[in-house]
Scaffold this active site. Structure first.
Site, PDB file in Angstrom:
ATOM      1  N   CYS A   1      36.934   1.354 -53.266  1.00  0.00           N
ATOM      2  CA  CYS A   1      38.383   1.540 -53.421  1.00  0.00           C
ATOM      3  C   CYS A   1      38.915   0.788 -54.636  1.00  0.00           C
ATOM      4  CB  CYS A   1      39.094   1.101 -52.161  1.00  0.00           C
ATOM      5  SG  CYS A   1      38.756  -0.607 -51.718  1.00  0.00           S
TER       6      CYS A   1
ATOM      7  N   GLU B   1      41.634  10.420 -57.268  1.00  0.00           N
ATOM      8  CA  GLU B   1      40.515   9.537 -56.911  1.00  0.00           C
ATOM      9  C   GLU B   1      39.249  10.392 -56.755  1.00  0.00           C
ATOM     10  OE1 GLU B   1      40.288   7.796 -52.938  1.00  0.00           O
ATOM     11  OE2 GLU B   1      39.843   5.854 -53.835  1.00  0.00           O
TER      12      GLU B   1
HETATM   13  P1  NAD Z   1      38.606   9.187 -44.549  1.00  0.00           P
HETATM   14  O1  NAD Z   1      40.081   8.965 -44.579  1.00  0.00           O
HETATM   15  O2  NAD Z   1      38.120  10.577 -44.662  1.00  0.00           O
HETATM   16  O3  NAD Z   1      37.978   8.624 -43.191  1.00  0.00           O
HETATM   17  C1  NAD Z   1      38.120   7.270 -42.822  1.00  0.00           C
HETATM   18  C2  NAD Z   1      38.061   7.173 -41.309  1.00  0.00           C
HETATM   19  O4  NAD Z   1      39.181   7.859 -40.755  1.00  0.00           O
HETATM   20  C3  NAD Z   1      36.814   7.792 -40.685  1.00  0.00           C
HETATM   21  O5  NAD Z   1      36.373   6.983 -39.622  1.00  0.00           O
HETATM   22  C4  NAD Z   1      37.347   9.120 -40.148  1.00  0.00           C
HETATM   23  O6  NAD Z   1      36.611   9.625 -39.063  1.00  0.00           O
HETATM   24  C5  NAD Z   1      38.741   8.734 -39.718  1.00  0.00           C
HETATM   25  N1  NAD Z   1      39.706   9.840 -39.626  1.00  0.00           N
HETATM   26  C6  NAD Z   1      39.742  10.980 -40.336  1.00  0.00           C
HETATM   27  N2  NAD Z   1      40.777  11.743 -39.944  1.00  0.00           N
HETATM   28  C7  NAD Z   1      41.428  11.057 -38.960  1.00  0.00           C
HETATM   29  C8  NAD Z   1      42.579  11.307 -38.176  1.00  0.00           C
HETATM   30  N3  NAD Z   1      43.289  12.427 -38.297  1.00  0.00           N
HETATM   31  N4  NAD Z   1      42.966  10.376 -37.276  1.00  0.00           N
HETATM   32  C9  NAD Z   1      42.269   9.215 -37.141  1.00  0.00           C
HETATM   33  N5  NAD Z   1      41.161   8.940 -37.847  1.00  0.00           N
HETATM   34  C10 NAD Z   1      40.747   9.844 -38.757  1.00  0.00           C
HETATM   35  O7  NAD Z   1      38.006   8.245 -45.678  1.00  0.00           O
HETATM   36  P2  NAD Z   1      36.485   8.159 -46.164  1.00  0.00           P
HETATM   37  O8  NAD Z   1      36.206   9.385 -46.969  1.00  0.00           O
HETATM   38  O9  NAD Z   1      35.634   7.802 -45.009  1.00  0.00           O
HETATM   39  O10 NAD Z   1      36.544   6.871 -47.108  1.00  0.00           O
HETATM   40  C11 NAD Z   1      36.845   6.908 -48.458  1.00  0.00           C
HETATM   41  C12 NAD Z   1      38.295   6.539 -48.721  1.00  0.00           C
HETATM   42  O11 NAD Z   1      38.550   5.216 -48.233  1.00  0.00           O
HETATM   43  C13 NAD Z   1      38.645   6.487 -50.195  1.00  0.00           C
HETATM   44  O12 NAD Z   1      39.891   7.097 -50.414  1.00  0.00           O
HETATM   45  C14 NAD Z   1      38.725   5.000 -50.499  1.00  0.00           C
HETATM   46  O13 NAD Z   1      39.508   4.649 -51.610  1.00  0.00           O
HETATM   47  C15 NAD Z   1      39.267   4.483 -49.224  1.00  0.00           C
HETATM   48  N6  NAD Z   1      38.996   3.037 -49.094  1.00  0.00           N
HETATM   49  C16 NAD Z   1      40.025   2.149 -49.289  1.00  0.00           C
HETATM   50  C17 NAD Z   1      39.794   0.777 -49.231  1.00  0.00           C
HETATM   51  C18 NAD Z   1      40.913  -0.207 -49.494  1.00  0.00           C
HETATM   52  O14 NAD Z   1      40.722  -1.382 -49.199  1.00  0.00           O
HETATM   53  N7  NAD Z   1      42.053   0.207 -50.025  1.00  0.00           N
HETATM   54  C19 NAD Z   1      38.517   0.302 -48.953  1.00  0.00           C
HETATM   55  C20 NAD Z   1      37.487   1.235 -48.763  1.00  0.00           C
HETATM   56  C21 NAD Z   1      37.754   2.599 -48.824  1.00  0.00           C
END
Ligand code: NAD
Length: 503
Positions: free
Chosen positions: A299, A396
């Site tokens: 991120c 992103e």
């Molecule tokens: P994602 O949003 O697709 O999924 C993250 C989690 O959310 C997973 O466990 C997923 O199953 C769950 N999820 C998905 N839809 C949901 C819903 N409707 N309700 C509840 N939970 C739900 O993200 P990803 O692809 O796993 O991770 C990558 C993203 O995370 C990137 O955008 C990255 O920048 C971000 N990220 C941010 C930080 C930070 O500190 N700002 C750190 C790491 C990653």
């Protein structure tokens, strides 16, 4: 035996332990999903099957929320020193199993061993840091007036939901779960479906360290069913979420009916801004590190390089040479700098931006294609001649892909840096301290590093502005989220009722 072969040999028994499937852990019991359904988790290295994982839904989330609710009163009431001791035991066990955690995360996510080995240990540090804060978690203030003694204290908010992404999954989970437990909350953890392996290890470590049943519960499954059910559950008082910005907004809507408190760490399109007076060798090292480490699936990666025109040509030439030297390979090999991306779906997304870049008129100065053969491998990629309004400069991509945008002067750099939806981090390279302060002050980002890569000090606030998040992690900022403030006002005498201040 090469280092790679040694790691492969060490990983094999850990994988064998999961062959019967990755189960949930609810109320201290390992259980399949109530529906009996599973999904497969595979390695992005070669597509091989790792394990079948419990595919949970609302019934499993309800069981976990009930377990967390039942465990909450005793956990919240436990003396902070006792919680501290238990959480240090968790940290000790993480250190003991750090190699296993690192190898499993490499295989499950494709992130390179050189980074995952450090990330596993960082997970232990997170537990130690918040363990040490546990005894003082409830401390408050006394705020006396002439008529009343006001006494404040903090109380844990209740059972909380933690939803984590697939990048650096073990470490990121500890970052949320450790402060929640230290604050006295009980937890239901829903890890990402692409990387469930080490969430199970963390749950086992916590159970084996002596955490009472129900204090940390693990429920695997898809975001749209298990994740959604967690955000909608009435007994879950808050949701700590790390993931994509659009998922954050879905969670906000899902949690509205139960007035969920939310903490979001979301996406980024972070600028690294290099002025012509900077130490350019160090700036080059940092620019490379901050986008091509952790597969660029990070991120806080500096995915936009804003470089002053007077030095742009020379800086870009050096960048291209460095990008072409990056070692892509098996993540278990300690020499590897970039492993395969998490999943074919994500690889396709990252690769789709190569055509976007071509169609927008940018130059692909390095990489720009997936690698041939097995696995989700992509060549580290550099886009040059980009304009700030291009999709490759706004969105992103979340891979080892850097977009270079030249700028004339400080004003232009600031306007380009701020002209995106995100505002997580920023990196400045200049030896002019006044400019560094002026620019940092105006940069729309939650965290700024000057003449440095991302070096995180745990007591400092971590989080973003704009589409990059809501709330902060770190030190007491974490406790502010997982705890409620209470004020008790005690009358000091027999003041005349209703004659004092209102409201
Ligand atoms: P994602 O949003 O697709 O999924 C993250 C989690 O959310 C997973 O466990 C997923 O199953 C769950 N999820 C998905 N839809 C949901 C819903 N409707 N309700 C509840 N939970 C739900 O993200 P990803 O692809 O796993 O991770 C990558 C993203 O995370 C990137 O955008 C990255 O920048 C971000 N990220 C941010 C930080 C930070 O500190 N700002 C750190 C790491 C990653």
């Amino acid at each position: 035996m090469s280092d790679l072969e040694t790691h492969q040999a060490k990983l094999a028994p850990f994988l064998a332990q999961q062959k019967d499937g990755i189960l949930n852990l609810i109320g201290g019991q390992s259980v399949a999903a109530a529906s009996g359904r599973t999904f497969a988790t595979t390695s992005p290295v070669d597509g091989s099957h790792i394990a079948d994982v419990a595919r949970s839904d609302a019934a499993d989330i309800d069981a976990a929320a009930q377990a967390a609710k039942a465990a909450f009163p005793a956990w919240a009431a436990m003396d902070g020193k006792a919680r501290k001791k238990l959480l240090h035991k968790v940290a000790d066990a993480i250190v003991e199993r750090a190699e296993e955690i690192a190898l499993c995360d490499c295989w499950d996510t494709g992130q390179a061993y050189r980074f995952m080995s450090k990330a596993a240990l960082r997970g232990a540090e997170n537990f130690r840091f918040f363990a040490d804060m546990a005894p003082a978690a409830r401390d408050g203030q006394s705020l006396p007036t002439a008529s009343h003694m006001n006494v404040t204290s903090r109380q844990p908010i209740g059972p909380v939901g933690v939803i984590t992404p697939w990048n650096t999954p073990f470490m990121l989970s500890t970052w949320k779960i450790a402060p929640a437990l230290a604050a006295g909350c009980t937890v239901v953890h829903k890890p990402a479906e692409f990387s469930p392996h080490t969430a199970r290890l963390l749950a086992e470590i916590c159970r084996d360290a002596g955490l009472p049943d129900g204090v940390l519960n693990l429920v695997n499954g898809m975001g749209e069913d298990a994740g959604r059910a967690l955000t909608e559950h009435p007994d879950i008082k808050a949701i700590a979420f790390v993931g994509e910005s659009k998922t954050g907004s879905a969670i906000m809507k899902q949690g509205a009916d139960t007035l969920k408190r939310v903490h979001f760490e979301l996406g980024g399109k972070n600028p690294v801004v290099v002025f012509d007076d900077a130490d350019l060798d160090r700036a080059l090292d940092a620019a490379i590190f901050m986008i091509y480490s952790l597969n660029g699936e990070r991120c806080t990666s500096s995915s936009r390089l804003l470089v002053q025109k007077s030095i742009a040509a020379e800086f870009q030439k050096k960048l291209v040479a460095r990008v072409n030297q990056i070692k892509v390979g098996n993540p278990l090999d300690p020499q590897t700098e970039i492993g395969p991306l998490i999943h074919q779906i994500h690889l396709d997304k990252v690769v789709s931006y190569f055509d976007v870049a071509r169609n927008e008129g940018a130059t692909i100065a390095a990489g720009g294609k997936a690698m041939e053969g097995d696995g989700c491998y992509v060549h580290p990629t550099l886009f040059t001649d980009a304009r700030p309004d291009m999709a490759i400069a706004q969105e992103e991509i979340f891979g080892p892909v850097l977009t270079v945008i030249p700028f004339e002067d400080e004003d232009e750099a600031l306007s380009i840096a701020n002209d995106v939806a995100y505002g997580l981090a920023g990196y400045l390279w200049t030896n002019d301290i006044t400019r560094a302060l002026r620019f940092s002050n105006a940069l729309e980002a939650g965290m700024i590093w000057v003449n440095s890569e991302n070096v995180r000090h745990l007591p400092t606030p971590f989080g973003g502005v704009k589409a990059s998040g809501i709330g902060r992690d770190g030190g007491h900022w974490s406790f502010d989220f997982y705890m409620e403030q209470k004020n008790i006002a005690i009358a000091l005498g027999n003041h005349k009722i209703t004659q004092l201040g209102m409201g």
